[in-house]
Design a protein around this motif. Structure first.
Motif, short mmCIF file in Angstrom:
data_model
loop_
_atom_site.label_atom_id
_atom_site.label_comp_id
_atom_site.label_asym_id
_atom_site.label_seq_id
_atom_site.Cartn_x
_atom_site.Cartn_y
_atom_site.Cartn_z
N ALA A 1 0.84 -1.19 0.00
CA ALA A 1 0.00 0.00 0.00
C ALA A 1 0.88 1.25 0.00
N SER A 2 1.93 1.20 0.80
CA SER A 2 2.82 2.34 0.88
C SER A 2 3.55 2.54 -0.45
N ARG A 3 3.91 1.44 -1.07
CA ARG A 3 4.55 1.54 -2.38
C ARG A 3 3.57 2.12 -3.40
N SER A 4 2.29 1.76 -3.24
CA SER A 4 1.30 2.21 -4.22
C SER A 4 1.08 3.72 -4.17
N VAL A 5 1.43 4.38 -3.06
CA VAL A 5 1.31 5.83 -3.04
C VAL A 5 2.63 6.50 -3.43
N GLY A 6 3.60 5.70 -3.83
CA GLY A 6 4.83 6.27 -4.38
C GLY A 6 6.01 6.30 -3.44
N ALA A 7 5.92 5.62 -2.28
CA ALA A 7 7.02 5.65 -1.33
C ALA A 7 8.26 4.96 -1.90
N ARG B 1 12.17 4.69 2.23
CA ARG B 1 11.04 5.01 3.10
C ARG B 1 10.35 3.74 3.57
N LEU C 1 2.55 -2.34 -9.57
CA LEU C 1 2.90 -2.94 -8.29
C LEU C 1 3.31 -4.38 -8.51
N LYS D 1 6.87 7.54 -9.76
CA LYS D 1 6.41 8.14 -8.51
C LYS D 1 5.23 9.07 -8.78
N ARG E 1 2.17 7.19 -9.55
CA ARG E 1 1.53 6.61 -8.36
C ARG E 1 0.85 7.65 -7.50
N PHE F 1 -7.22 -1.39 -0.98
CA PHE F 1 -6.95 -2.82 -0.93
C PHE F 1 -8.10 -3.60 -0.32
N GLU G 1 1.10 9.96 4.54
CA GLU G 1 2.26 9.44 3.82
C GLU G 1 2.36 9.96 2.37
N VAL H 1 5.49 11.95 0.85
CA VAL H 1 6.25 11.38 -0.26
C VAL H 1 6.29 12.36 -1.43
N HIS H 2 5.15 13.00 -1.71
CA HIS H 2 5.09 13.87 -2.88
C HIS H 2 5.23 15.35 -2.52
N ARG I 1 -6.22 7.53 2.47
CA ARG I 1 -4.82 7.49 2.03
C ARG I 1 -4.74 7.50 0.52
#
Lengths: 313, 347
Positions: free
Chosen positions: A201-207, A211, B66, B90, B93, B100, B119, B123-124, B170
Motif C-alpha cells: 500500500a505504501s509503495r502504491s502511493v509512491g514511497a 522510506r 505494483l 512516482k 503513483r 486494498f 504518507e 512522499v510527494h 490514504r
C-alpha cells in the motif's frame, strides 16, 4: 462526529465509533508515554532501575571503589566477606568489592560495544537480504553462513589473534561473532513483513524503498531484534568472560567480571566469594537486560500499548 | 467520455512456477494475466468481475506497476507506464491510488491514522509544514466520513469499515485521477459494504475520479459501474456498458456468471434459469489452446480449439465479446509458432 457540513450526510458510524473518545490525546510526547507504560511493568521497571544503577556504578567506578583495583595487601589474602571487605579479598589480598565495581565498566563496555557492532551491521545485512531477496539475499546470507560455520570461540580467537588482545578488540571480536545471528533474525522477520499489504500500500502511493525500509519494514520487524539484542548483551558479557579466561580478552591485572570469575574458579572450594560476587554481577546484569528487553518489546507494540493503557485508565 | 485515461494492450503478467527442489530452473509459467485489452475512459467507473483466481487483482496491481508486467503495454494518460523511470513512476503513483481488499492488513499497525494518511503528502511533498499536513489529513478524514479527531489513533482501534475509510483517505491524499479498488468491500460486513460502496460512488462524483472497481460481487459492480469488464483465466472476455452486459451478455461465460446471481423477487427468482458450467476452471499454468473457455463452454464448436478469439463487437453498441459465436476472429493456434496474426479487429 463533529458537525462539519458534508455534501451528503456521513454514513452512520459503525458500532465501535462510540467506543472511541474523540479527544486528541497526543499531548504527551511519545517517548514519555513509552517510559510511563514501561514503568507499569514491575519486572521491566525494576530491571531498568537496576541497570541504570549498574551503569552509574560503571561510570563513576573510580570514585565509588574503596581501594584501587590492584592494591595488594598480602596479610589480607583470601579474607571472607566482612565489614572492611564486603565481598572479601582474593588470593593476592585485593578487595573484591572494588574490583567488581571497577570491572563493571570493562564488562559493560565490551558488552555494549560488541552488541552495537553486531546489531548495526547484522541488522543492516538482514534487512537488505530479506527485503531485496534474489541475488542480494543469496550473496549476503552465504557470507553469513560462512561466518556462522566457524565455532564462535574459534572465530573470536582468530580475530583477536589478528588484532591483538585488549578490551576494544574483544568487543569487536564478539561483535563479529554475533553479526550472522542478527542478520538471520532480522532477515527472517523482514521476510514476513515484506509481504504485508501495508508495505505494498505504501509503495502504491509512491514511497521509495528507503522510506519503506525505515518507516514500515524495520519498525514492524523490530520485536525479535529487540529480544535478540537483550539476549546478546547477556551473551556478550559471558563471551567476554570466556575470552578473558583464555587470556585473550581483558588482560590481568585489570579487572573484568568474566576474568574474575575465571580466576576465582581455582579457589572455589576454599574461598567461594572469589567467583560468587562477579558471578552474581554478571547474573543480575544479564537478567535485567532480558527483562527490560521483554518489557520494551511489549511497550513498543501499539496493540499491547492500548491494552496496557486501557487497563490503567 | 471518449478520452482514454488508462489503457492496457496485450497486457501479460506471467509468474514463473518454481519446481520444488534445489534447482530454481524448470517448472512452468503461471499466466495470471494473459493478453488483456482494456480501455478505461476518464471519469467513468469500470467494474471488473470474474471468479477467484482469474487475475482480476493481478491486473489491478499491474496497472499501477505494483506487479511488473511481463508483456504488453500500459498507458496512463498517454504515457507508457512500463517505460517510466523512477521519477515518472512516482508521479504516476500519485495520480493513481489503490484501495486494498483487507482493511486489517493494508494499514501499518505501528503508524497512527494521521501518519498513514499523511504518507502520500510527505512522499510527494504536497503540503509543507506539520500544521498544513495535519489540516489536510483532517480534511481527508472528513471526506471519507471519519471524525478528524481520530487521527492520532492506531488502526487496531477501528472496525473494518472505518479502517477501509482510512485506506480510502490514504488513496485520495495524493489527489489522484484514477483509483483502483481491489475487492475493496469483499472483506467487510454486508451492512458496512453498502456504506463503503456509497462512499466510493459519492467520492467518484465529487472528485471526478476514474474508478476501476474489482469485485466478484456482481450486484455491487452493477450498482456502481458505468461499464463492466468480465475476466476469465487471465483475459478480458467481455466488456461493455453495465446495463447491456448485465441484461444481455454475449459471451457464454458471462451468461453463466450472471445466471448465478440470485434475483430479489420470489417469482422471478423461481423462474431464473441457472447455467451450470461443467468442470473446474483450468489451471492458469495450463491454459487451453484456442478459446480458453472451450473446456467448459456449452456451445463449443470447430474453431474453438484452433483460434484464440479476439474481442469483437457483439450485442449492443460498445459491447465487445471474445467468442466465435459472433464470427470467427482471432489468432489461429499454430503448432510451433504461437505468433501468427491473421485478423485482429479494431476494438
Amino acid at each position: 462526529m463533529t458537525g462539519q457540513p458534508l455534501p451528503e450526510p456521513a454514513p452512520s458510524p459503525t458500532a465501535t465509533d462510540a467506543g472511541i473518545p474523540s479527544t486528541q490525546r497526543a499531548a504527551r510526547p511519545r517517548w514519555r508515554e513509552t517510559l510511563g507504560l514501561l514503568a507499569r511493568n514491575p519486572a521491566a521497571a525494576v530491571s531498568g532501575a537496576l541497570l541504570l544503577l549498574i551503569v552509574l556504578v560503571a561510570v563513576f567506578d573510580e570514585a565509588l571503589a574503596p581501594t584501587g583495583p590492584n592494591e595488594i595487601s598480602v596479610e589480607d589474602r583470601l579474607q571472607p566477606p566482612s565489614l572492611e571487605h564486603p565481598f572479601g579479598t582474593d588470593d593476592l589480598g585485593r578487595d573484591i568489592f572494588s574490583r567488581v565495581i571497577l570491572g563493571a565498566a570493562v564488562s559493560l563496555r565490551v558488552g555494549f560495544l560488541a552488541v552495537a557492532v553486531a546489531l548495526v551491521i547484522g541488522s543492516l545485512i538482514g534487512l537488505l537480504a530479506g527485503f531485496y531477496g534474489r541475488w542480494v539475499d543469496d550473496v549476503l546470507m552465504r557470507i553469513m553462513d560462512m561466518l556462522f560455520a566457524f565455532p564462535a570461540v574459534l572465530l573470536a580467537i582468530a580475530v583477536l589473534a589478528v588484532r591483538g588482545p585488549g578490551s576494544g578488540n574483544t568487543a569487536l571480536a564478539i561483535g563479529i561473532v554475533y553479526i550472522p545471528v542478527f542478520a538471520r533474525v532480522t532477515r527472517a522477520s523482514v521476510l514476513g513483513v515484506r509481504e504485508e499489504v501495508y508495505v505494498r500500500a505504501s509503495r502504491s502511493v509512491g514511497a521509495s524503498d528507503l522510506r519503506l525500509l525505515t518507516r514500515h519494514v524495520l519498525p514492524n520487524a523490530a520485536p525479535p531484534i529487540i529480544v535478540q539484542t537483550s539476549i546478546s548483551l547477556a551473551f556478550a558479557v559471558l563471551a567476554e568472560a570466556a575470552l578473558s579466561f583464555l587470556g585473550l580478552g581483558t588482560q590481568p591485572p585489570n579487572p573484568s567480571w568474566g576474568l574474575m570469575l575465571a580466576e576465582g574458579r581455582g579457589f572455589i572450594d576454599i574461598a567461594w566469594w572469589l567467583a560468587f560476587f562477579p558471578g552474581m554481577a554478571i547474573f543480575l546484569t544479564v537478567l535485567c537486560f532480558n527483562l527490560l528487553g521483554d518489557g520494551l518489546r511489549d511497550v513498543l507494540d501499539p496493540r499491547q500499548r492500548t491494552l496496557m493503557a486501557g487497563g490503567a485508565r | 467520455m471518449s478520452d482514454v485515461l488508462v489503457s492496457a494492450r496485450g497486457l501479460e503478467v506471467h509468474f514463473p512456477v518454481r519446481s520444488v527442489g534445489l534447482r530454481r530452473t524448470g517448472g512452468g509459467v503461471l499466466r495470471a494475466v494473459d493478453g488483456v485489452d482494456l480501455d478505461i475512459h476518464r471519469g467513468e467507473t469500470v467494474g471488473l468481475v470474474g471468479e477467484s483466481g482469474c487475475g482480476k487483482s493481478t491486473l489491478g496491481n499491474a496497472l499501477l506497476r505494483l506487479v511488473p508486467p511481463t508483456g504488453g503495454r500500459i498507458t496512463f494518460d498517454g504515457s507508457d507506464v512500463t517505460a517510466l523511470d523512477r521519477r515518472g513512476l512516482k508521479e504516476m503513483r500519485r495520480r493513481a491510488g489503490m484501495v486494498f481488499q483487507d482493511p486489517f492488513a493494508s494499514l501499518d499497525p505501528r503508524r497512527t491514522v494521521a501518519q498513514t494518511v499523511a504518507e502520500p503528502l510527505e512522499v510527494h511533498k504536497l503540503r509543507s509544514g506539520r500544521r498544513e499536513r495535519a489540516a489536510r489529513v483532517g480534511e481527508l478524514l472528513e471526506m471519507v466520513g471519519l471524525d478528524p479527531a481520530v487521527a492520532s489513533r492506531y488502526p487496531h482501534e477501528f472496525s473494518g469499515g472505518q479502517r477501509q475509510r482510512v485506506g480510502i483517505a490514504r488513496a485520495l491524499a495524493g489527489e489522484p485521477d484514477f483509483l483502483v479498488c481491489d475487492e475493496a468491500i469483499a472483506s467487510l460486513d454486508v451492512s458496512v459494504q453498502a456504506q463503503v460502496l456509497n462512499l466510493l460512488r459519492r467520492l467518484q462524483r465529487q472528485l471526478g475520479l476514474t474508478l476501476l472497481f474489482i469485485s466478484h460481487d456482481l450486484s455491487a459492480v452493477r450498482h456502481l459501474s458505468d461499464r463492466i469488464a468480465v475476466m476469465y483465466l487471465g483475459r478480458v472476455v467481455e466488456v461493455g456498458p453495465a446495463a447491456t452486459v448485465a441484461s444481455d451478455p454475449q459471451m457464454p461465460y458471462t451468461q453463466a456468471l450472471l445466471s448465478a446471481v440470485p434475483v430479489p423477487h420470489p417469482a422471478r427468482e423461481r423462474a431464473r434459469q441457472r447455467i451450470v458450467l461443467r468442470g473446474d476452471v483450468p489451471s492458469p499454468s495450463a491454459v487451453p489452446s484456442g478459446c480458453r473457455f472451450r473446456t467448459r463452454c456449452p456451445y463449443v464448436f470447430e474453431p474453438c480449439p484452433d483460434v484464440d478469439p479476439a474481442l469483437q463487437p457483439a450485442g449492443a453498441p460498445g459491447q465487445l465479446a471474445a467468442c466465435h459465436l459472433h464470427g470467427v476472429v482471432g489468432i489461429p493456434v499454430a503448432d510451433d509458432t504461437p505468433e501468427g496474426v491473421t485478423t485482429t479487429p479494431t476494438s
